[in-house]
Design an enzyme around this catalytic site. Structure first.
Site, mmCIF file in Angstrom:
data_model
loop_
_atom_site.group_PDB
_atom_site.id
_atom_site.type_symbol
_atom_site.label_atom_id
_atom_site.label_comp_id
_atom_site.label_asym_id
_atom_site.label_seq_id
_atom_site.Cartn_x
_atom_site.Cartn_y
_atom_site.Cartn_z
ATOM 1 N N CYS A 71 0.829 -1.203 0.000
ATOM 2 C CA CYS A 71 0.000 0.000 0.000
ATOM 3 C C CYS A 71 0.871 1.265 0.000
ATOM 4 O O CYS A 71 1.549 1.554 -0.972
ATOM 5 C CB CYS A 71 -0.975 -0.048 1.172
ATOM 6 N N HIS A 72 0.868 2.033 1.099
ATOM 7 C CA HIS A 72 1.678 3.238 1.213
ATOM 8 C C HIS A 72 3.068 2.950 1.799
ATOM 9 O O HIS A 72 3.912 3.843 1.842
ATOM 10 C CB HIS A 72 0.978 4.271 2.114
#
Length: 186
Positions: free
Chosen positions: A111-112
């Site tokens: 994800c991030h």
């Protein structure tokens, strides 16, 4: 080559980790027989983010300052917006990620969490993916950003989002069993 049931895996996170992005790999890797430890900045419980609100607390095994990277076969970095943004400004976090990188050990970020890899300057010349909103950050760090569920390049595993968790966990197992990676190729 190490087998997953003989391996020790570190998950590094802080408050605001995406709940499923820590719990799913933790549980999958433990179910495969790995020993999984969770570390936070201070060794205290951390609280996840689940959907659009705070989630559950997760017990922590160690503080960042007590981690010996040589004792682990891989590191997993959960995403969410808050967790990796807080971790990427911690010099000891970046040093630890670089230590795993320099040792050729698998590094998994979802994800991030590739923000942490960007800060550690280890994506140059690699194929990688991430949550769409940080595509430019990953590309500006010198990676070839690709829109694929899970990407592995010389033991650096990246994944787009929580919808890809089963494939992400499977790739971690595969990379651990493949052994140390030559990182000079990038």
């Amino acid at each position: 080559m190490p087998r997953i049931y003989e391996s020790k895996i570190l998950i590094l996170a802080t408050h605001g980790f995406e709940q499923s992005e820590l719990e799913s790999p933790r549980d999958s890797l433990r179910d495969a027989g790995a020993s999984v430890h969770i570390a936070s900045l201070d060794g205290e419980k951390i609280k996840g983010w689940d959907g659009d609100d705070w989630g559950r607390e997760v017990a922590v095994d160690k503080a960042l300052g007590d981690i010996d990277a040589s004792a682990y076969d891989a590191i997993v970095l959960p995403g969410g917006q808050i967790n990796p943004d807080l971790l990427r400004v911690e010099k000891d976090v970046i040093a630890l990620v670089k230590e795993f990188h320099d040792a050729g050990k698998p590094i998994a970020a979802i994800c991030h969490a590739p923000w942490i890899l960007v800060e550690a300057d280890i994506l140059k010349g690699r194929r990688a993916t991430s949550y769409k909103s940080i595509e430019t950050d990953v590309a500006n760090a010198g990676a070839e950003w690709v829109d694929e569920p899970v990407v592995s390049d010389h033991g650096i595993i990246t994944s787009r989002n929580p919808g890809d968790l089963a494939a992400f966990s499977a790739k971690i197992v595969e990379e651990i069993e493949a052994g140390l990676q030559d990182r000079k190729a990038a």
